[in-house]
Write a protein that holds these residues in place. Structure first.
Motif, PDB file in Angstrom:
ATOM      1  N   SER A 245       0.805  -1.339   0.020  1.00  0.00           N
ATOM      2  CA  SER A 245       0.114  -0.030  -0.127  1.00  0.00           C
ATOM      3  C   SER A 245       0.844   1.253   0.071  1.00  0.00           C
ATOM      4  O   SER A 245       0.424   2.255  -0.604  1.00  0.00           O
ATOM      5  N   SER A 246       2.026   1.326   0.825  1.00  0.00           N
ATOM      6  CA  SER A 246       2.564   2.349   0.739  1.00  0.00           C
ATOM      7  C   SER A 246       3.984   2.667   0.157  1.00  0.00           C
ATOM      8  O   SER A 246       4.739   3.541   0.228  1.00  0.00           O
TER       9      SER A 246
ATOM     10  N   TRP B 191      -1.070  -6.574  -3.213  1.00  0.00           N
ATOM     11  CA  TRP B 191      -2.058  -5.401  -3.298  1.00  0.00           C
ATOM     12  C   TRP B 191      -1.672  -4.114  -2.995  1.00  0.00           C
ATOM     13  O   TRP B 191      -0.494  -4.257  -2.129  1.00  0.00           O
TER      14      TRP B 191
HETATM   15  N1  PMP Z   1      -1.928  -1.136   4.590  1.00  0.00           N
HETATM   16  C1  PMP Z   1      -0.960  -0.354   4.782  1.00  0.00           C
HETATM   17  C2  PMP Z   1       0.539  -0.469   4.662  1.00  0.00           C
HETATM   18  C3  PMP Z   1      -1.527   1.194   5.000  1.00  0.00           C
HETATM   19  O1  PMP Z   1      -0.397   2.185   5.003  1.00  0.00           O
HETATM   20  C4  PMP Z   1      -2.819   1.442   5.165  1.00  0.00           C
HETATM   21  C5  PMP Z   1      -3.205   2.880   5.383  1.00  0.00           C
HETATM   22  N2  PMP Z   1      -2.560   3.651   5.852  1.00  0.00           N
HETATM   23  C6  PMP Z   1      -3.755   0.454   5.093  1.00  0.00           C
HETATM   24  C7  PMP Z   1      -3.142  -0.918   4.811  1.00  0.00           C
HETATM   25  C8  PMP Z   1      -5.178   0.462   5.145  1.00  0.00           C
HETATM   26  O2  PMP Z   1      -5.749   1.461   3.955  1.00  0.00           O
HETATM   27  P1  PMP Z   1      -7.321   2.059   4.072  1.00  0.00           P
HETATM   28  O3  PMP Z   1      -7.040   3.054   5.049  1.00  0.00           O
HETATM   29  O4  PMP Z   1      -7.244   2.252   2.471  1.00  0.00           O
HETATM   30  O5  PMP Z   1      -8.179   0.840   4.666  1.00  0.00           O
END
Ligand code: PMP
Length: 373
Positions: free
Chosen positions: A173-174, A190
């Motif tokens: 995600s990041s 993902w």
């Molecule tokens: N995984 C990671 C590594 C994240 O940084 C985040 C959000 N900061 C999430 C999952 C969750 O994402 P969301 O807020 O879109 O549910």
């Protein structure tokens, strides 16, 4: 337009000015059609071109092999904490989780609602495990980890190794689209969009096709990856605007030079801040071990933690905003995603020096007072 503030927020995060301008224009008139991009129907050729273009660009940028599908799901990142186990537990009775910080811990907790889980590594938020520090069950349905822990600032240099036949699953995600990745090492990758490639509410899932179709019959339709694959990610009205913004971001990343370029920018931005912090150890503390330091989220604390509010207020006065650490850990966090200009990192480094200079001068002039604060 007034000069924009430098936004170090962890997501939703800064976006390139060129992309924001284009959104503003196309909000009124999409490609000369006099129809707003917000008004495009999801079965129109215009929207199909946007979605297909995004899929193709991600495939090109990451050199995604043919036997992988690229899906777009709603519900943000956290929904994937549930969708991954709901779709992959079919391959085995237990899943292994590497826990390196809050996001992998949260993912593991959610998986426990769905099936049995083994902890392959239980970290304390300071490093990614070395190869001899984690152990995945050979019969696991999958091995899960978070490639970059956004809250703790812990990033893997290389992905962990899963036993043969155990698919490796990564939450990127990041740090998605911030460096090249060998997709063939993964069963599934993902990422939510709001950090490196767009706005909140959308997640991309890259899945090896042989892992589709494993979901149990009681998995709801919109939680089933096979349904997204079969319908080209339009099982219902998809989040048109989030997909459109992600498409613009992917186009921007490609035009700027692709993932090698994103990586060298990320390394340049983060190393100027880490080296400044390292030099000023009397004022700043770095909790993450050097080889696991994130290129995306630089996490640090003040030696005098009580002064954190004053540090953040001084930064905001200089136009450097959203530097507070995650509410669960406190401290300071500078998020430096794809859209952060080098000048943003340079201005933060200047402020770090200036703040440290003032703090050290104050300490020298009245040691007792600064100690008692
Ligand atoms: N995984 C990671 C590594 C994240 O940084 C985040 C959000 N900061 C999430 C999952 C969750 O994402 P969301 O807020 O879109 O549910």
């Amino acid at each position: 337009m007034r000069e924009r503030l430098i936004n170090f927020g962890a997501g939703p995060a800064m976006m390139p000015e060129a992309v924001l301008r284009r959104i503003r224009e196309e909000a009124f008139d999409y490609c000369g059609s006099t129809v707003s991009v917000f008004e495009l129907g999801h079965r129109t050729p215009e929207f199909e071109a946007i979605l297909g273009g995004l899929r193709d660009r991600i495939r090109r940028l990451l050199a995604v092999p043919k036997d992988y599908d690229i899906l777009f799901c709603q519900g943000g990142g956290r929904l994937q904490f549930a969708m991954v186990p709901m779709n992959l537990f079919g391959a085995g009775a237990i899943a292994s989780y590497i826990v390196t910080g809050s996001w992998s811990r949260n993912a593991q907790r959610e998986a426990l609602r769905i099936g049995r889980v083994q902890t392959a590594f239980a970290g304390n938020g300071t490093h990614a495990p070395r190869p001899d520090e984690y152990e995945c069950l050979p019969e696991a349905a999958y091995l899960y980890y978070c490639d970059n822990e956004t809250v703790h600032g812990v990033e893997f240099r290389d992905p962990p190794k899963a036993p043969e036949r155990v698919p490796l699953v990564a939450d990127m995600s990041s740090n998605f689209l911030s460096r090249p990745v060998d997709v063939s090492r993964f069963g599934l990758i993902w990422a939510c969009a709001q950090k490196n490639f767009g706005i909140a509410g959308l997640s991309v899932v890259i899945i090896r096709r042989d892992l589709l179709g494993l979901a149990a019959p009681n998995v709801p339709t919109l939680m089933n990856f096979s349904v997204y694959s079969r319908t080209g990610s339009t099982p219902n009205t998809p989040p048109i605007f989030a997909i459109y913004v992600a498409a613009l971001m992917a186009e921007w990343i490609e035009a700027e030079g692709g993932l090698e370029e994103m990586n060298s920018r990320a390394l340049a931005r983060s190393s100027i801040i880490y080296s400044t912090l390292d030099e000023l150890r009397d004022v700043y503390a770095l909790p993450v071990e050097p080889e696991s330091r994130s290129r995306m989220n630089v996490v640090f604390r003040l030696a005098d933690e009580e002064a954190t509010g004053e540090f953040l207020a001084g930064a905001a006065r200089r136009g450097l905003i959203n530097l507070a650490g995650h509410r669960s850990v406190g401290g300071i966090r500078a998020s430096l995603y794809n859209s952060m200009p080098m000048k943003g990192a340079e201005r933060l480094a200047e402020y770090l020096r200036e703040y440290a200079g003032r703090t050290l001068a104050r300490k020298r002039s009245s040691p007792a007072q600064s100690r008692g604060r």
